[in-house]
Design a protein around this motif. Structure first.
Motif, short mmCIF file in Angstrom:
data_model
loop_
_atom_site.label_atom_id
_atom_site.label_comp_id
_atom_site.label_asym_id
_atom_site.label_seq_id
_atom_site.Cartn_x
_atom_site.Cartn_y
_atom_site.Cartn_z
N VAL A 199 -9.55 -23.68 9.56
CA VAL A 199 -9.49 -25.12 9.36
C VAL A 199 -8.04 -25.59 9.44
O VAL A 199 -7.23 -25.26 8.57
CB VAL A 199 -10.08 -25.51 7.99
N ALA A 253 -7.29 -31.78 5.43
CA ALA A 253 -7.72 -31.18 6.69
C ALA A 253 -7.35 -32.07 7.87
O ALA A 253 -7.20 -33.29 7.73
CB ALA A 253 -9.23 -30.95 6.67
N PHE A 258 -8.60 -32.29 11.82
CA PHE A 258 -9.42 -31.85 12.94
C PHE A 258 -9.16 -32.68 14.19
O PHE A 258 -9.98 -32.69 15.10
CB PHE A 258 -10.91 -31.93 12.57
N PRO A 317 -8.26 -29.17 18.31
CA PRO A 317 -8.76 -27.81 18.08
C PRO A 317 -7.60 -26.86 17.74
O PRO A 317 -6.43 -27.24 17.83
CB PRO A 317 -9.41 -27.45 19.42
N TYR A 370 -16.07 -24.65 17.39
CA TYR A 370 -16.68 -25.94 17.07
C TYR A 370 -17.99 -25.75 16.33
O TYR A 370 -18.28 -26.47 15.36
CB TYR A 370 -16.93 -26.74 18.36
N VAL A 404 -17.23 -24.67 12.59
CA VAL A 404 -16.70 -25.70 11.69
C VAL A 404 -17.70 -26.84 11.50
O VAL A 404 -17.76 -27.45 10.42
CB VAL A 404 -15.34 -26.23 12.17
N LEU A 433 -18.34 -33.50 10.78
CA LEU A 433 -17.47 -33.36 11.94
C LEU A 433 -18.15 -33.77 13.24
O LEU A 433 -17.46 -34.19 14.18
CB LEU A 433 -16.98 -31.91 12.06
#
Length: 508
Positions: free
Chosen positions: A66, A74, A76, A79, A238, A241, A248
């Motif tokens: 992460v 976090a 995101f 990637p 992908y 996560v 997400l």
């Protein structure tokens, strides 16, 4: 009429007798251009600091799954390949700016070598020319010194397109499946570097294959083994996560795709003329010293009869044009536009320029060697000069030095920037994340107008015991004092100001 070597470069004869020597000199040249002064310039905000900080957080926390800005935030937005690459370099070479940028120099060198490999199929008499053009063009050279996703993305796209070129323009009648696997490995790693933009070359590949070979030929390029390689290399992270964080799925599709394509939310040259202001200078000035050939190519592209000829007899020229123009159209239509976005387009551009210039470039000629030498020297002087003498406000090393001086030698375990905003994007852009490299302390960004923001200073103190709070001076002191009063046993010391903020050193 029979085709000559100049009409069909794929089947031309390799007439240069010393290709091995040319490859060696090309590799030496780009090694010097890539690695010289690579660690001289400090990290600049926002992107360089953000990517570096996330990589250092991975190293410090041991959490490589992460990406995070700070221990509790976090990230995101991209990637993980960029963060993994920087983290691996830091663990190998230590915490310094050269280690942060070394992977970009290596990717630059490898991209040039991949262009050489493409040149062996596209321009067999001078396969070194596309790599020479890319390696000495102004924008690819400058981009190599910028911490971003795009240099790595360009390398992986080059890997993918080498696989495609070897498969689509084979030297034998039965090309190997390894080329298709190489193509999908490259696209998988490109997707794991920047998401959907990593697949944009496919928008040029598909119409070319359909026009030349028909729809049925697509099955060979989209073979199950190739798609399995793409899933493992590009989609597995992908999947993991999104299973762990179900929200997400909406984030990726809405924030990272819809917003970037159709809304001006990121304020990245979203005006109707933004593509002209950003991409036109990059693709012209960025192609120096080779750009005069662009004018000749542009005249050819604007002639309908040439397009009809290329469409009737699809060859490498049509493929390169589709590879360049289709992604460029997407970049122009999207509402988020930055100069680095078009860096991968310098791959087909270098190949097209090489096709146009191959009869004019002869490095056996003393004059051309001298001109190339002066240009390479100018590039190195520019890179070194920027590194030693350019210190804008975005310089994170300068910011760290200023904060150190303003903190008057007091000890603290983290730096927290509190901004008068409710936007997470504003925090991403305004926080000098790169100071973590120079202070060796975690960096937090707090959007003061977001719900629950008043509780975040206490969380920072519980984790770090002492922190330096850099507070936007538009936020009232009483509001900060009220938030800090919730922290048990805290003592606060006002340390003065830094730029447009005031400093509070708080210990729990």
């Amino acid at each position: 009429m029979s085709k000559t070597a100049s009409d069909d470069p794929i089947h031309g004869n390799a007439s240069a007798p010393k290709l091995g020597s040319a490859l060696l000199w090309l590799a030496i040249l780009v090694l010097v251009l890539g690695f010289a002064f690579q660690g001289t310039r400090a990290l600049w905000s926002p992107d360089e600091g953000r990517y570096t900080n996330a990589a250092l957080q991975m190293v410090d926390s041991g959490n490589y799954l992460v990406p995070t800005y700070s221990p509790d935030q976090a990230n995101f937005s991209k990637p993980p390949v960029t963060y993994w690459t920087i983290a691996a370099s830091v663990k190998t070479f230590g915490r310094n700016t050269w280690a942060i940028r070394a992977p970009y120099a290596l990717a630059f060198v490898l991209t040039v070598l991949l262009l050489y490999a493409m040149g062996r199929r596209c321009i067999p008499d001078k396969p070194w020319l596309p790599g020479l053009i890319y390696g000495t063009a102004l924008w690819p050279f400058l981009a190599t010194n910028i911490v971003s996703t795009d240099v790595l993305l360009t390398f992986f796209e080059a890997l993918a397109m080498l696989g495609f070129i070897r498969a689509a323009f084979p030297r034998t009648q039965s090309p190997g499946r390894l080329d298709i696997g190489l193509m999908w490995l490259g696209f998988g790693l490109a997707f794991l570097t920047k998401g959907p933009p990593g697949l944009l070359p496919l928008l040029g590949v598909i119409p070319f294959i359909v026009r030349r070979d028909g729809w049925r030929a697509m099955a060979r390029y989209f073979a199950p083994v190739g798609l399995a390689i793409f899933f493992i290399s590009g989609l597995l992270w992908y999947a993991v996560v999104m299973l762990r964080y179900p929200w997400l799925t909406h984030y990726f599709f809405h924030r990272e795709i819809y917003d970037r394509l159709f809304t001006p939310i990121q304020h990245r040259n979203s005006q109707w003329y933004g593509w002209i202001a950003v991409y036109l200078p990059v693709l012209t000035l960025g192609a120096l010293p080779w750009w005069p050939a662009l004018a000749r190519g542009l005249r050819a592209v604007t002639r309908p009869d040439r397009w009809r000829q290329w469409w009737r007899q699809p060859s490498i020229k049509l493929f390169l044009l589709l590879w360049f123009l289709v992604p460029l159209a997407i970049f122009c239509l999207a509402r988020s536009r930055l100069p680095l976005y078009v860096l991968p387009l310098f791959l087909p551009l270098s190949l097209m320029l090489a096709l146009d210039l191959r009869a004019r470039i002869d490095l056996q000629a003393t004059r051309q060697r001298i001109m190339l030498g002066f240009w390479v020297l100018a590039l190195l002087v520019m890179k070194g000069g920027i590194g030693y003498f350019a210190h804008p406000a975005a310089d994170n090393r300068l910011a760290a030095q200023q904060l150190n001086a303003a903190s008057q030698g007091t000890a603290y375990g983290a730096v927290a920037f509190i901004e008068d905003t409710g936007s997470s994007y504003a925090i991403e852009e305004s926080t000098p994340w790169g100071i973590r490299l120079y202070l060796n302390k975690p960096v937090y960004g707090i959007a003061w107008k977001k719900p629950g923001a008043a509780e975040q200073p206490c969380r920072v103190l519980r984790a770090r015991h002492a922190a330096l709070f850099v507070v936007d001076n538009t936020i009232k002191t009483a509001a900060i004092s009220s938030a800090l009063a919730r922290c048990t046993g805290q003592t606060a010391i006002r340390l003065g100001t830094w730029r447009h903020s005031y400093l509070e050193r708080v210990q729990n």
